[in-house]
Design a protein around this motif. Sequence first.
Motif, PDB file in Angstrom:
ATOM      1  N   ASN A  44       0.831  -1.220   0.000  1.00 28.57           N
ATOM      2  CA  ASN A  44       0.000   0.000   0.000  1.00 28.57           C
ATOM      3  C   ASN A  44       0.858   1.260   0.000  1.00 28.57           C
ATOM      4  O   ASN A  44       0.526   2.240  -0.652  1.00 28.57           O
ATOM      5  N   ASN A  45       1.968   1.227   0.740  1.00 28.26           N
ATOM      6  CA  ASN A  45       2.832   2.421   0.769  1.00 28.26           C
ATOM      7  C   ASN A  45       3.428   2.686  -0.612  1.00 28.26           C
ATOM      8  O   ASN A  45       3.583   3.839  -1.021  1.00 28.26           O
ATOM      9  N   GLY A 307       4.468  -3.142 -12.718  1.00 29.02           N
ATOM     10  CA  GLY A 307       3.855  -4.200 -11.922  1.00 29.02           C
ATOM     11  C   GLY A 307       4.045  -3.875 -10.445  1.00 29.02           C
ATOM     12  O   GLY A 307       5.173  -3.654 -10.005  1.00 29.02           O
ATOM     13  N   VAL A 308       2.924  -3.850  -9.699  1.00 25.72           N
ATOM     14  CA  VAL A 308       3.035  -3.539  -8.268  1.00 25.72           C
ATOM     15  C   VAL A 308       3.805  -4.664  -7.565  1.00 25.72           C
ATOM     16  O   VAL A 308       4.711  -4.418  -6.768  1.00 25.72           O
ATOM     17  N   ASP A 309       3.451  -5.904  -7.893  1.00 28.31           N
ATOM     18  CA  ASP A 309       4.078  -7.041  -7.192  1.00 28.31           C
ATOM     19  C   ASP A 309       5.575  -7.117  -7.497  1.00 28.31           C
ATOM     20  O   ASP A 309       6.382  -7.422  -6.627  1.00 28.31           O
ATOM     21  N   ARG A 310       5.919  -6.830  -8.750  1.00 27.45           N
ATOM     22  CA  ARG A 310       7.350  -6.840  -9.090  1.00 27.45           C
ATOM     23  C   ARG A 310       8.079  -5.721  -8.381  1.00 27.45           C
ATOM     24  O   ARG A 310       9.236  -5.870  -7.991  1.00 27.45           O
ATOM     25  N   ALA A 340       8.457   1.934   4.541  1.00 29.09           N
ATOM     26  CA  ALA A 340       8.569   0.858   5.539  1.00 29.09           C
ATOM     27  C   ALA A 340       7.191   0.546   6.119  1.00 29.09           C
ATOM     28  O   ALA A 340       6.428   1.465   6.411  1.00 29.09           O
ATOM     29  N   PRO A 341       6.864  -0.737   6.309  1.00 29.55           N
ATOM     30  CA  PRO A 341       5.524  -1.075   6.812  1.00 29.55           C
ATOM     31  C   PRO A 341       5.288  -0.584   8.235  1.00 29.55           C
ATOM     32  O   PRO A 341       4.201  -0.135   8.565  1.00 29.55           O
ATOM     33  N   ILE A 342       6.297  -0.682   9.098  1.00 34.28           N
ATOM     34  CA  ILE A 342       6.194  -0.108  10.444  1.00 34.28           C
ATOM     35  C   ILE A 342       7.199   1.030  10.487  1.00 34.28           C
ATOM     36  O   ILE A 342       8.352   0.861  10.104  1.00 34.28           O
ATOM     37  N   LYS A 343       6.767   2.183  10.982  1.00 30.35           N
ATOM     38  CA  LYS A 343       7.674   3.333  10.977  1.00 30.35           C
ATOM     39  C   LYS A 343       8.436   3.447  12.299  1.00 30.35           C
ATOM     40  O   LYS A 343       9.604   3.789  12.308  1.00 30.35           O
TER      41      LYS A 343
END
Length: 454
Positions: A44-45, A307-310, A340-343
């Motif tokens: 998402n980020n 590609g988002v996944d790539r 980063a998923p957790i900041k």
Amino acid sequence: MSKDMMKKIVSLCKRRGFVFQSSEIYGGLQSCWDYGPLGVELKNNIKKSWWKDIVSRRHNIVGMDTSIIMHPRIWEASGHVAEFSDPMVDCRKCKGRFRADDITGEVCPECGGELTEVRQFNLMFKTHMGPVEEDTSTVYLRPETCQSLFVNFQNVVTTSRQRLPFGIAQIGKSFRNEITPRNFTFRSREFEQMEMEFFCREEKTAQWFEYWLAERLRWYGEIGLRQESFRTREHGNDELAFYAKKAVDIEFKFPFLDGDFGELEGVHDRGVHDLSRQMEFSGEDLNYTDRITKEKFIPAVVETSGGVDRCVLAVLCDAYTEEEVDGEKRVVMKFNPDIAPIKVAILPLSKKPELMEPAARVEQMVRRHFDTFYDETQSIGRRYRRMDEVGTPYAVTFDFDSIKDKQVTVRDRDSLKQVRLPIENLVGFLDDLFEKKEWDETCRNMEQISRPDA
Ligand code: GAP
């Protein structure tokens, strides 16, 4: 980086909740993947960063969110029904199926069996719309998100009052029945694309092509990919997709490619192909009429198709780092703090109620501004290592002194440097860090603010 490294990255992704195999408890479904609690934040980020860079900060690009299933004639017009296929061979002995261009010898690479003639295999997933399965109800899951932007061209022009040059952007799922999905999420059958179609006068195409290629390269650098990890490669005439007049791939040095590069995104000159074909097949007028000059013509298109996944996979591979600290190995995901998923991690020094309660209050305060994670289990060293492994840029420790002096220690993931500061200054300090991404300078600024005479 090697295939061995790739195994470690895949294992970390599962262990830490970035990516799981789809339908795992049923033995897994090949080529489909699920993003876990940290994976979805990272993804998402990345999508938010793309949207901000492509849509929000520009006056002449608008976004859309369109349906996955569309009128089947769209795919006849686009050329996908006739041309979107890969050459395929089957093994008569083990029944294995391969892309013909992946086979080097004359026989099956798995069992040495005899191979069939090369046949074309259409990559679009077919399904049926409505309760009756008959030819007239056949529809396709879209193999690219952009066709829906072309067929909505006139809707967008009239409703958003855009004048050339302007773009339409979308992030969404696409589906391709790949013959040989492989390399983790790199080639899957269900994946996400982030595409932007930029409409311009045909004579300006070359100029806009260079502009968008440079813009996309800049963005990959800004989300943190190291310059040496990606490059561009222009397609030769024999490789061009059926819709493209020119194509340049942005490629990344994926570890499973043994030093070679693989496609991350394509920048394409699609000319007037798409609008002309959709106009021909639908019978609707998709010409652009300039509301000031009154000129009427079909605009050309420069496309950026990533590609988002790539991109997530490239970010994971690029961030993965093994280091030695005080004679011990540490694995650290050096994500750009913005994605980063957790900041920020908030860690009481030990599991004592007199530390846990005020530390939880600090966490509540910081959570209003940043994605945080509160952790009180196991030793502080192990908790730091866990946060390093998921790429958390900053960790805040609340210790016994914090109760008295109302100060906490902030630790920098990359340099391992620490600084102690009043809790009331914590959010401001973190704000500065995220803005500058420079530890030493931010610490110096903070000291000057707290000691103005120094
Ligand atoms: N509209 C143009 C288009 O779709 P493409 O080069 O076929 O162009 C664009 O695809 C991007 O979509 C690729 O650069 C890649 O990042 C991603 N992509 C394509 N097929 C994929 C697959 N099977 N699995 C994951 N990503 C894929």
